[in-house]
Design a protein around this motif. Sequence first.
Motif, PDB file in Angstrom:
ATOM      1  N   ILE A 114       8.394   6.353  -3.191  1.00  0.00           N
ATOM      2  CA  ILE A 114       8.645   4.936  -3.456  1.00  0.00           C
ATOM      3  C   ILE A 114       7.412   4.286  -4.066  1.00  0.00           C
ATOM      4  O   ILE A 114       7.494   3.497  -5.016  1.00  0.00           O
ATOM      5  N   SER A 115       6.234   4.633  -3.542  1.00  0.00           N
ATOM      6  CA  SER A 115       4.990   4.046  -4.044  1.00  0.00           C
ATOM      7  C   SER A 115       4.742   4.441  -5.495  1.00  0.00           C
ATOM      8  O   SER A 115       4.366   3.601  -6.324  1.00  0.00           O
ATOM      9  N   LEU A 116       4.931   5.715  -5.814  1.00  0.00           N
ATOM     10  CA  LEU A 116       4.696   6.189  -7.175  1.00  0.00           C
ATOM     11  C   LEU A 116       5.656   5.547  -8.171  1.00  0.00           C
ATOM     12  O   LEU A 116       5.264   5.197  -9.288  1.00  0.00           O
ATOM     13  N   VAL A 117       6.911   5.371  -7.752  1.00  0.00           N
ATOM     14  CA  VAL A 117       7.887   4.730  -8.633  1.00  0.00           C
ATOM     15  C   VAL A 117       7.530   3.257  -8.831  1.00  0.00           C
ATOM     16  O   VAL A 117       7.551   2.731  -9.957  1.00  0.00           O
ATOM     17  N   ALA A 118       7.177   2.579  -7.711  1.00  0.00           N
ATOM     18  CA  ALA A 118       6.891   1.144  -7.779  1.00  0.00           C
ATOM     19  C   ALA A 118       5.618   0.841  -8.568  1.00  0.00           C
ATOM     20  O   ALA A 118       5.502  -0.219  -9.188  1.00  0.00           O
ATOM     21  N   SER A 119       4.660   1.769  -8.547  1.00  0.00           N
ATOM     22  CA  SER A 119       3.367   1.514  -9.205  1.00  0.00           C
ATOM     23  C   SER A 119       3.211   2.263 -10.524  1.00  0.00           C
ATOM     24  O   SER A 119       2.102   2.325 -11.062  1.00  0.00           O
ATOM     25  N   ASN A 120       4.308   2.854 -11.017  1.00  0.00           N
ATOM     26  CA  ASN A 120       4.266   3.625 -12.270  1.00  0.00           C
ATOM     27  C   ASN A 120       3.243   4.753 -12.225  1.00  0.00           C
ATOM     28  O   ASN A 120       2.527   5.016 -13.194  1.00  0.00           O
ATOM     29  N   GLY A 121       3.179   5.419 -11.076  1.00  0.00           N
ATOM     30  CA  GLY A 121       2.313   6.585 -10.942  1.00  0.00           C
ATOM     31  C   GLY A 121       0.902   6.301 -10.496  1.00  0.00           C
ATOM     32  O   GLY A 121       0.104   7.241 -10.320  1.00  0.00           O
ATOM     33  N   ALA A 122       0.547   5.053 -10.273  1.00  0.00           N
ATOM     34  CA  ALA A 122      -0.814   4.720  -9.834  1.00  0.00           C
ATOM     35  C   ALA A 122      -1.007   5.096  -8.366  1.00  0.00           C
ATOM     36  O   ALA A 122      -0.083   4.977  -7.556  1.00  0.00           O
ATOM     37  N   TRP A 123      -2.216   5.543  -8.040  1.00  0.00           N
ATOM     38  CA  TRP A 123      -2.521   5.932  -6.661  1.00  0.00           C
ATOM     39  C   TRP A 123      -3.982   5.632  -6.376  1.00  0.00           C
ATOM     40  O   TRP A 123      -4.842   5.791  -7.253  1.00  0.00           O
ATOM     41  N   HIS A 124      -4.289   5.180  -5.169  1.00  0.00           N
ATOM     42  CA  HIS A 124      -5.649   4.800  -4.809  1.00  0.00           C
ATOM     43  C   HIS A 124      -6.250   5.809  -3.837  1.00  0.00           C
ATOM     44  O   HIS A 124      -5.551   6.362  -2.991  1.00  0.00           O
ATOM     45  N   MET A 125      -7.543   6.015  -3.948  1.00  0.00           N
ATOM     46  CA  MET A 125      -8.259   6.829  -2.973  1.00  0.00           C
ATOM     47  C   MET A 125      -8.462   6.017  -1.698  1.00  0.00           C
ATOM     48  O   MET A 125      -8.790   4.833  -1.762  1.00  0.00           O
ATOM     49  N   PRO A 126      -8.265   6.626  -0.534  1.00  0.00           N
ATOM     50  CA  PRO A 126      -8.503   5.894   0.722  1.00  0.00           C
ATOM     51  C   PRO A 126      -9.957   5.488   0.838  1.00  0.00           C
ATOM     52  O   PRO A 126     -10.844   6.172   0.319  1.00  0.00           O
ATOM     53  N   PRO A 127     -10.237   4.364   1.487  1.00  0.00           N
ATOM     54  CA  PRO A 127     -11.635   3.932   1.660  1.00  0.00           C
ATOM     55  C   PRO A 127     -12.409   4.918   2.521  1.00  0.00           C
ATOM     56  O   PRO A 127     -11.831   5.608   3.374  1.00  0.00           O
ATOM     57  N   ALA A 128     -13.710   4.986   2.314  1.00  0.00           N
ATOM     58  CA  ALA A 128     -14.548   5.933   3.049  1.00  0.00           C
ATOM     59  C   ALA A 128     -15.214   5.297   4.264  1.00  0.00           C
ATOM     60  O   ALA A 128     -16.114   5.897   4.860  1.00  0.00           O
ATOM     61  N   THR A 129     -14.795   4.098   4.647  1.00  0.00           N
ATOM     62  CA  THR A 129     -15.433   3.404   5.775  1.00  0.00           C
ATOM     63  C   THR A 129     -15.041   4.031   7.104  1.00  0.00           C
ATOM     64  O   THR A 129     -13.917   4.512   7.289  1.00  0.00           O
ATOM     65  N   ALA A 130     -15.982   4.028   8.046  1.00  0.00           N
ATOM     66  CA  ALA A 130     -15.729   4.608   9.373  1.00  0.00           C
ATOM     67  C   ALA A 130     -14.632   3.842  10.107  1.00  0.00           C
ATOM     68  O   ALA A 130     -13.802   4.441  10.801  1.00  0.00           O
ATOM     69  N   SER A 131     -14.594   2.518   9.955  1.00  0.00           N
ATOM     70  CA  SER A 131     -13.602   1.713  10.659  1.00  0.00           C
ATOM     71  C   SER A 131     -12.180   2.080  10.225  1.00  0.00           C
ATOM     72  O   SER A 131     -11.262   2.135  11.050  1.00  0.00           O
ATOM     73  N   PHE A 132     -12.010   2.351   8.923  1.00  0.00           N
ATOM     74  CA  PHE A 132     -10.684   2.723   8.430  1.00  0.00           C
ATOM     75  C   PHE A 132     -10.233   4.042   9.044  1.00  0.00           C
ATOM     76  O   PHE A 132      -9.102   4.174   9.519  1.00  0.00           O
ATOM     77  N   TRP A 133     -11.106   5.039   9.082  1.00  0.00           N
ATOM     78  CA  TRP A 133     -10.706   6.356   9.562  1.00  0.00           C
ATOM     79  C   TRP A 133     -10.597   6.413  11.082  1.00  0.00           C
ATOM     80  O   TRP A 133      -9.776   7.173  11.618  1.00  0.00           O
ATOM     81  N   TRP A 134     -11.392   5.630  11.804  1.00  0.00           N
ATOM     82  CA  TRP A 134     -11.195   5.527  13.249  1.00  0.00           C
ATOM     83  C   TRP A 134      -9.841   4.885  13.541  1.00  0.00           C
ATOM     84  O   TRP A 134      -9.106   5.313  14.432  1.00  0.00           O
ATOM     85  N   GLY A 135      -9.519   3.843  12.766  1.00  0.00           N
ATOM     86  CA  GLY A 135      -8.214   3.218  12.921  1.00  0.00           C
ATOM     87  C   GLY A 135      -7.089   4.172  12.579  1.00  0.00           C
ATOM     88  O   GLY A 135      -6.064   4.219  13.263  1.00  0.00           O
TER      89      GLY A 135
END
Length: 314
Positions: free
Chosen positions: A213-234
């Motif tokens: 669904i994301s690839l169709v909605a964004s015309n193939g765009a994709w983001h790299m996940p953030p490298a912050t510790a808070s994001f990955w702990w969450g």
Amino acid sequence: MDSKQVQDIAPGAWGSRKWGGIGAAEVMLLLVAAVWGGSYAVAKQATQQLPVLEFIALRFGLTFVVLLPALKPLFNAQWRQGLAVGGLLGANLLAIFVCETFGVSLTTASNAAFLISLCVAFTPFVEWWLLGQRPVQRIFWAAGLSAVGAAMLSATSPADIAVGWGDALMVLAAFLRAVMVCMTRRLAGRHTMPALTLTAVQSGVMALGAMAISLVASNGAWHMPPATASFWWGMAYLVLLCTVFAFFAQNHAASRSSPSRVSLLMGSEPVFGALIAVYGFGETVGAWGWAGGLLIVAAAWWVTMPQRIDARPS
């Protein structure tokens, strides 16, 4: 008592021993409610760093990887039935999480906790609709108490409750949760998969669905996940506790307890959310909110009490 009920109370089985009407399945559901109570703030912070659909795909893709060893029971003669059931329930869960995650990003955490707990009020009616089983009268009363309590918990006064797009999505997610609980119960006899295997299949379906669904909605765009510790702990909290443990517990308990009881116990989620918000994030909950929390706890306790059998002819 049918054969399924006999299996559920067999010695050594999860949920076979009960104390005051509360068994292992109910305890697991209360733990899930506690874990999910703290998930709103974590998910809200994560979706501020990654688009919602990509966040869902990452969360459940990681869950699928963690649960790969649990797929072993799927490779037997009934693999088609297992995939069909897991795919159907996974599609339902994807719809729930799309509505819920977008809803959380568009409304307040307290409104989200209130509105998702409307699942408690919806479930008796969905159970009646899908399973043809009219719940006993006290289930309806307890569902009403839980819904009122959740409303009180989320607002300092009735005038504080507002409805927006985020709120509407949370209401839809609550209805889909009720459908999910009833579907899990209805499909329990159509597969022999352990609860953890079912969770793995559902996670794979959700990850692939959200990615597509994301690839169709964004015309193939994709983001790299953030490298912050808070994001990955969450993310670790959401994957290991809110997904792996929680879905396993819910799948396990939903096939061993009535849908209405499952939803009422899960309806204590806003209480745990308030406790975590107060003691973990420094938020304030007034007397009106705590009174609502007590109503939810009372409703959950009431529905787990053994039912008195009336011997009089109907």
